[in-house]
Design an enzyme around this catalytic site. Structure first.
Site, PDB file in Angstrom:
ATOM      1  N   HIS A 193       0.797  -1.236   0.000  1.00 19.11           N
ATOM      2  CA  HIS A 193       0.000   0.000   0.000  1.00 19.11           C
ATOM      3  C   HIS A 193       0.821   1.273   0.000  1.00 19.11           C
ATOM      4  O   HIS A 193       0.260   2.361   0.159  1.00 19.11           O
ATOM      5  CB  HIS A 193      -0.927   0.050   1.219  1.00 19.11           C
ATOM      6  CG  HIS A 193      -2.008  -0.972   1.216  1.00 19.11           C
ATOM      7  ND1 HIS A 193      -3.266  -0.746   0.715  1.00 19.11           N
ATOM      8  CD2 HIS A 193      -2.014  -2.241   1.658  1.00 19.11           C
ATOM      9  CE1 HIS A 193      -4.005  -1.827   0.862  1.00 19.11           C
ATOM     10  NE2 HIS A 193      -3.265  -2.757   1.433  1.00 19.11           N
ATOM     11  N   THR A 207      -8.567   6.596  -1.894  1.00 14.75           N
ATOM     12  CA  THR A 207      -9.917   6.026  -1.989  1.00 14.75           C
ATOM     13  C   THR A 207     -10.957   7.131  -1.770  1.00 14.75           C
ATOM     14  O   THR A 207     -12.077   7.025  -2.256  1.00 14.75           O
ATOM     15  CB  THR A 207     -10.127   4.899  -0.961  1.00 14.75           C
ATOM     16  OG1 THR A 207      -9.585   5.324   0.290  1.00 14.75           O
ATOM     17  CG2 THR A 207      -9.450   3.621  -1.402  1.00 14.75           C
ATOM     18  N   LYS A 211      -8.324  14.112   4.287  1.00 14.80           N
ATOM     19  CA  LYS A 211      -7.438  12.947   4.278  1.00 14.80           C
ATOM     20  C   LYS A 211      -6.402  13.173   5.365  1.00 14.80           C
ATOM     21  O   LYS A 211      -6.316  14.274   5.918  1.00 14.80           O
ATOM     22  CB  LYS A 211      -6.756  12.773   2.918  1.00 14.80           C
ATOM     23  CG  LYS A 211      -6.109  14.078   2.390  1.00 14.80           C
ATOM     24  CD  LYS A 211      -5.460  13.903   1.028  1.00 14.80           C
ATOM     25  CE  LYS A 211      -6.412  13.936  -0.130  1.00 14.80           C
ATOM     26  NZ  LYS A 211      -6.428  12.753  -0.952  1.00 14.80           N
ATOM     27  N   ARG A 212      -5.589  12.128   5.683  1.00 14.83           N
ATOM     28  CA  ARG A 212      -4.515  12.359   6.650  1.00 14.83           C
ATOM     29  C   ARG A 212      -3.619  13.497   6.165  1.00 14.83           C
ATOM     30  O   ARG A 212      -3.456  13.698   4.962  1.00 14.83           O
ATOM     31  CB  ARG A 212      -3.694  11.061   6.824  1.00 14.83           C
ATOM     32  CG  ARG A 212      -4.396  10.016   7.669  1.00 14.83           C
ATOM     33  CD  ARG A 212      -4.630  10.498   9.090  1.00 14.83           C
ATOM     34  NE  ARG A 212      -3.391  10.524   9.832  1.00 14.83           N
ATOM     35  CZ  ARG A 212      -3.032   9.616  10.735  1.00 14.83           C
ATOM     36  NH1 ARG A 212      -3.850   8.638  11.042  1.00 14.83           N
ATOM     37  NH2 ARG A 212      -1.889   9.688  11.367  1.00 14.83           N
ATOM     38  N   LYS A 238     -14.762   8.153  -3.522  1.00 11.76           N
ATOM     39  CA  LYS A 238     -16.001   8.491  -2.810  1.00 11.76           C
ATOM     40  C   LYS A 238     -16.542   9.825  -3.309  1.00 11.76           C
ATOM     41  O   LYS A 238     -17.748   9.998  -3.493  1.00 11.76           O
ATOM     42  CB  LYS A 238     -15.746   8.550  -1.292  1.00 11.76           C
ATOM     43  CG  LYS A 238     -15.340   7.197  -0.711  1.00 11.76           C
ATOM     44  CD  LYS A 238     -14.718   7.308   0.688  1.00 11.76           C
ATOM     45  CE  LYS A 238     -13.929   6.037   1.006  1.00 11.76           C
ATOM     46  NZ  LYS A 238     -13.054   6.176   2.174  1.00 11.76           N
ATOM     47  N   LYS A 258       0.866  14.586   0.430  1.00 10.68           N
ATOM     48  CA  LYS A 258      -0.512  14.858  -0.002  1.00 10.68           C
ATOM     49  C   LYS A 258      -0.719  16.351  -0.297  1.00 10.68           C
ATOM     50  O   LYS A 258      -1.706  16.750  -0.867  1.00 10.68           O
ATOM     51  CB  LYS A 258      -1.505  14.386   1.054  1.00 10.68           C
ATOM     52  CG  LYS A 258      -1.491  12.861   1.276  1.00 10.68           C
ATOM     53  CD  LYS A 258      -2.489  12.439   2.343  1.00 10.68           C
ATOM     54  CE  LYS A 258      -2.352  10.988   2.759  1.00 10.68           C
ATOM     55  NZ  LYS A 258      -3.041  10.045   1.848  1.00 10.68           N
TER      56      LYS A 258
HETATM   57  C1  26V Z   1       2.798   4.804   6.774  1.00  9.33           C
HETATM   58  C2  26V Z   1       3.813   5.561   7.277  1.00  9.33           C
HETATM   59  C3  26V Z   1       4.580   5.039   8.400  1.00  9.33           C
HETATM   60  C4  26V Z   1       5.874   5.715   8.636  1.00  9.33           C
HETATM   61  C5  26V Z   1       5.887   7.183   8.342  1.00  9.33           C
HETATM   62  C6  26V Z   1       5.147   7.668   7.172  1.00  9.33           C
HETATM   63  C7  26V Z   1       4.062   6.806   6.703  1.00  9.33           C
HETATM   64  C8  26V Z   1       3.280   7.233   5.668  1.00  9.33           C
HETATM   65  C9  26V Z   1       2.255   6.478   5.197  1.00  9.33           C
HETATM   66  C10 26V Z   1       2.031   5.261   5.756  1.00  9.33           C
HETATM   67  C11 26V Z   1       0.865   4.485   5.234  1.00  9.33           C
HETATM   68  C12 26V Z   1       1.188   3.181   4.691  1.00  9.33           C
HETATM   69  C13 26V Z   1       0.080   2.378   4.206  1.00  9.33           C
HETATM   70  C14 26V Z   1      -1.159   3.119   3.794  1.00  9.33           C
HETATM   71  O1  26V Z   1      -1.974   3.486   4.586  1.00  9.33           O
HETATM   72  N1  26V Z   1      -1.352   3.271   2.497  1.00  9.33           N
HETATM   73  C15 26V Z   1      -2.559   3.830   1.906  1.00  9.33           C
HETATM   74  O2  26V Z   1      -3.376   2.747   1.514  1.00  9.33           O
HETATM   75  C16 26V Z   1      -4.576   3.153   0.879  1.00  9.33           C
HETATM   76  C17 26V Z   1      -5.375   1.906   0.601  1.00  9.33           C
HETATM   77  O3  26V Z   1      -4.729   1.136  -0.340  1.00  9.33           O
HETATM   78  C18 26V Z   1      -4.272   3.949  -0.367  1.00  9.33           C
HETATM   79  O4  26V Z   1      -5.474   4.376  -0.949  1.00  9.33           O
HETATM   80  C19 26V Z   1      -3.390   5.140  -0.040  1.00  9.33           C
HETATM   81  O5  26V Z   1      -3.002   5.788  -1.226  1.00  9.33           O
HETATM   82  C20 26V Z   1      -2.164   4.681   0.721  1.00  9.33           C
HETATM   83  O6  26V Z   1      -1.402   5.798   1.181  1.00  9.33           O
END
Ligand code: 26V
Length: 850
Positions: free
Chosen positions: A378, A677, A569-570, A681, A575
């Protein structure tokens, strides 16, 4: 009295609870259900019941009505074993449950009628008091929840496995413009949707050592002697499909202390030591970690991962044993999907269980593991790729480390055969990262252990093959595939947007709810003025509701007639909420300088949480609030510009935001957002997108047509080139007076009450190395926003484009995604569940003691 007369036992009629009063779905039966639960479950009398009491009573009544289908679904698999999807995810952001269950049961109206008899005029009043379980950070967790809903609606047997965090994602307050985090106590009022099953608890170990021994057959074996233990207690949440009998299970594990261990300490008089161990084990499922990459709590996070993965695999293996199915047949009965690398320890844990507990040979165990497990990636962000420090890992999971070494040894042997003498490639592919401190690369473990690896949008899946794991893709091209994400139209349209849903039903019937492709019929209406007006009116109604909410929450009055321009969004630099904020400053300056001819009146709305340890993200929130304060207080902006930061963005708030949005901001740096996602929506609910060629935006644009999408920004390959060619953000600032003016104003402290220091770190990043190319994309973004403003002037045309977005968004239904997983990765089929009238007796017989 004759003693010979046999006792006449009054057993409940063997029959079907679907015919039973307690499962009745008419308004009268629902009313009785509420009354009985108020009285018997909650100990309350109707006249004095609070809204929360009524919410609880109605929820219990609805839960009763799920049970026939829930038990029948489990019984059907027991009676006729079917391959079942096990969706392993550290996060399930399931959102409020009541309305979704009412919708899927088809009893929203009946519930509303029943509530009227308690003096509640609208179901909405009850829905408002529901607390949502925030068991996820954002997109990844919400995706898992959409997929669970689609699996059930498509009648696919599935179990979701995760953690029942006591505290989910923090609640966000805004104080003096800053984010303040508050613990999320979602369980405090009681949560009626879970069924604890303590009799199905599992044991999990940590720490200790391994030893070799010779078994009774003279075979060398290893075993793990952990020093610490915990118990996982399943808490099951029924997941009903839309108007079908399939009701799957979301099994969330809560950690508890083991009895045996604290006994020893207790007996030697160390009562507090005993309690300490209990507290330590319970900490395991205490809190969800925010994804901020901070090192805090990493040890506990690894423990959480092993805890839920081990419980889940034991649960699956036990289900085979119960049914008398050979363990070697595992992959015929379960397909295990890893939602990112958080559950990737499953590869090693499964090998451990198969070899150490079930005594399978290595080759057989590997075949079983590899044919069962698949992995979804992801993110490509290097800082988000999970690695575990070797010392930490070996101190917690020594046996797993041995197994990982052996998996790695065998794998690297294969690589050597393919690339003789190429040491570099061995270092690149190894599960063990030897650069710097030694660490385990979880993405490598997952890729080696899985039969398929997929990305979540077309571009992202390409980048996995080209940039993230190119050597693996060369080795096993057939393993790599794409499944573009999707979202459930039940929650995100049928439930969130009743006005639009009504209109859609009038035009194409209600079947669109399970067959979104039917919405293409709406294209016939694109020249029908009166229909376009109705479509616009549905949007306006959503905007009025949101305007009310904004006023209540923030005190800001916004005009529902203005364009609602939304980014929720976060908060993350990639982003680029700050790109949007800078654009707002440019618009503000145009108004101030009398150069705002043709500018659409806008309400720019932001929402999202920043990870508590992510300083820049928190500063971006402060920045947006600084701008909002200046803009909203300035009479020159009246009727032209408003800026709002909506606190505590979550699923429930999302349900209000998507139907009320005109313009969806999807402006990440190309190549950084795996899919997104929220973008889907918004499009389903008729928002137009302004976006980059990133993630699923690309596919949204393909579906809705380039003419109905506001594109801007550099492509992923252009960004790569810039990065490799000494990118200089300053040159872009100098070239565009509107941008340099905006930056100067921030430097002067215009948005921070004269404080020239506050936003300096943000400015330094933007004008220094600008890692997310905000400056490089700014001019094109502004140009595209001008196109948006122009399009807004012709409202009929805007509504037409908006209609086309809804009409062509069928591809982004999670039903489509799940069908693709079923066909290309899982090899599972729909299995319709029949409600036989002896569900209860059959279920009893399966539990008979032997
Ligand atoms: C994790 C971390 C952890 C360390 C610091 C920075 C950081 C940044 C992002 C993440 C997220 C990792 C996984 C995640 O949530 N991915 C999201 O998954 C969604 C569902 O597939 C997708 O729509 C998003 O684009 C994606 O960011």
């Amino acid at each position: 009295m004759s003693s010979t007369k046999p006792l006449e036992l009054k057993l409940p009629t063997p029959g079907c609870y679907s015919d039973h009063e307690r499962a009745g779905i008419g308004a009268d039966a629902v009313f009785d259900g509420i009354t009985e639960h108020l009285f018997f479950t909650l100990g309350k009398l109707a006249p004095t019941a609070s809204l929360h009491d009524l919410y609880m009573a109605l929820s219990y009544a609805v839960r009763d009505r799920l049970m026939t289908r829930y038990l029948a679904s489990q019984e059907a698999i027991r009676a006729k074993p079917q391959k079942t999807v096990a969706y392993l995810s550290a996060e399930f952001l399931i959102g409020p449950q009541l309305n979704n269950n009412l919708l899927n049961l088809g009893i929203q109206k009946e519930a509303e009628t029943a509530l009227k008899r308690f003096g509640i005029q609208s179901l909405g009043h009850i829905l408002e008091v529901e607390e949502e379980p925030g068991l996820g950070n954002g997109g990844l967790g919400r995706l898992a929840a959409c997929y669970m809903e689609s699996l059930a609606s498509l009648q696919i047997p599935a179990t979701g496995y995760g953690i029942r965090y006591e505290f989910g994602i923090f609640n966000q307050l805004i104080r003096d413009g800053w984010q303040v985090e508050v613990t999320d106590k979602w369980l405090k009022g009681g949560w009626p949707w879970e069924l604890p099953q303590p009799d199905e608890a599992c044991f999990v170990g940590f720490g200790g050592r391994t030893e070799n021994y010779i078994d009774e057959n003279g075979k060398y074996r290893s075993r793990w002697i952990p020093t610490e233990h915990a118990i996982g207690i399943p808490h099951d949440v029924p997941v009903l499909g839309y108007q079908v009998n399939t009701c799957n299970r979301l099994r969330l594990w809560r950690a508890d202390a083991t009895e045996s261990f604290d006994f020893y300490a207790f007996n030697i008089g160390d009562y507090y030591g005993a309690v300490e161990e209990k507290v330590a084990s319970e900490t395991l499922s205490k809190v969800l970690y925010p994804n901020d990459g901070t090192d805090e709590g990493r040890r506990l996070r690894l423990k959480q991962q092993h805890f839920f993965v081990s419980c889940s695999l034991q649960d699956m293996l036990r289900s085979l044993e119960k049914r008398g199915i050979a363990i070697e047949e595992f992959s015929k009965h379960w397909t295990v999907q890893l939602n990112d690398t958080h559950p990737a320890i499953a590869v090693a844990e499964m090998m451990r269980l198969l070899i150490d507990h079930y005594h399978l040979e290595w080759e057989k165990a590997w075949e079983v593991t590899n044919s069962s497990v698949a992995y979804t990636n992801h993110t490509l962000l290097p800082e988000a790729l999970e690695k575990w420090d070797l010392d930490l890992f070996s101190s917690l999971l020594p046996r797993h480390l041995e197994l990982i070494y052996e998996i790695n040894r065998r794998f690297l042997q294969q690589v050597r055969l393919r690339y003789p003498g190429n040491d570099l490639i061995l270092r690149k592919l190894s599960i063990i990262d030897e650069d710097g401190g030694k660490a385990i690369r979880m993405a490598h473990l997952a890729t080696i252990g899985a039969h398929h690896i997929n990305g979540v949008a077309s571009l992202h899946s390409d980048l996995i093959k080209r940039q993230l794991l190119p050597e693996f893709a060369a080795l096993w091209p057939e393993k790599f595939t794409n499944v573009t994400n999707g979202v459930t139209p039940r929650r995100w349209v049928a439930l969130a947007n009743p006005e639009l849903s009504k209109l859609l039903a009038e035009e194409v019937g209600t079947d669109w709810i399970t067959n979104m492709e039917l919405l293409t019929k709406l294209e016939n209406k694109q020249l029908d003025k009166s229909f376009l007006e109705k479509f616009g009116a549905a949007k306006l109604s959503g905007k009025r509701k949101l305007a009310g909410y904004i006023h209540r929450q923030t005190g800001v009055l916004v005009d529902p007639a203005s364009m609602f321009d939304v980014q929720v969004k976060r908060i993350h630099q990639y982003k680029r909420q700050h790109l949007n904020a800078l654009q707002v400053i440019a618009q503000y300056l145009r108004i101030k300088n009398g150069k705002a001819q043709g500018m659409a009146p806008r309400t720019v709305i932001f929402g999202g949480k920043a990870a508590p340890g992510y300083f820049m993200a928190k500063l971006i929130i402060r920045f947006i609030n600084g701008i909002a304060e200046m803009v909203n207080a300035d009479p020159d902006m009246d009727g032209r510009l408003r800026v709002v930061f909506l606190p505590d963005y979550n699923v429930k708030l999302g349900e209000q935001v998507y139907p009320a949005t005109d313009l969806s901001e999807q402006i990440s740096t190309a190549g950084k957002e795996a899919s997104g996602t929220g973008n889907m929506k918004f499009a389903m609910n008729g928002a137009l997108t302004i976006g980059t060629l990133d993630g699923a935006n690309i596919e949204i644009r393909e579906q809705v047509g380039a003419e109905n999408f506001f594109l801007f920004g550099k492509t992923e390959s252009e960004i790569m080139k810039l990065r490799n060619n000494n990118y200089d953000p300053k040159s872009y600032i100098e070239a565009l007076p509107e941008l340099s003016e905006a930056i100067r104003l921030i430097e002067l402290g215009h948005f921070s009450n004269g404080d020239t220091e506050l936003f300096q770190p943000l400015l330094n990043s933007l004008t220094g190395n600008d890692p997310f190319f905000v400056m490089a994309d700014f001019a094109d973004y502004l140009r595209s926003q001008d196109n948006v403003s122009r399009a807004w002037q012709d409202r009929e045309e805007w509504n037409r484009m908006s209609l086309i977005n809804t009409a062509r968004s069928g591809f982004f239904s999670s039903d489509r995604s799940i069908r693709e997983y079923c066909e290309s990765i899982w090899n599972v089929q729909p299995f319709p569940v029949e409600i036989t009238c002896d569900v209860n007796s059959l279920t009893n017989s399966s539990n008979k003691l032997s």
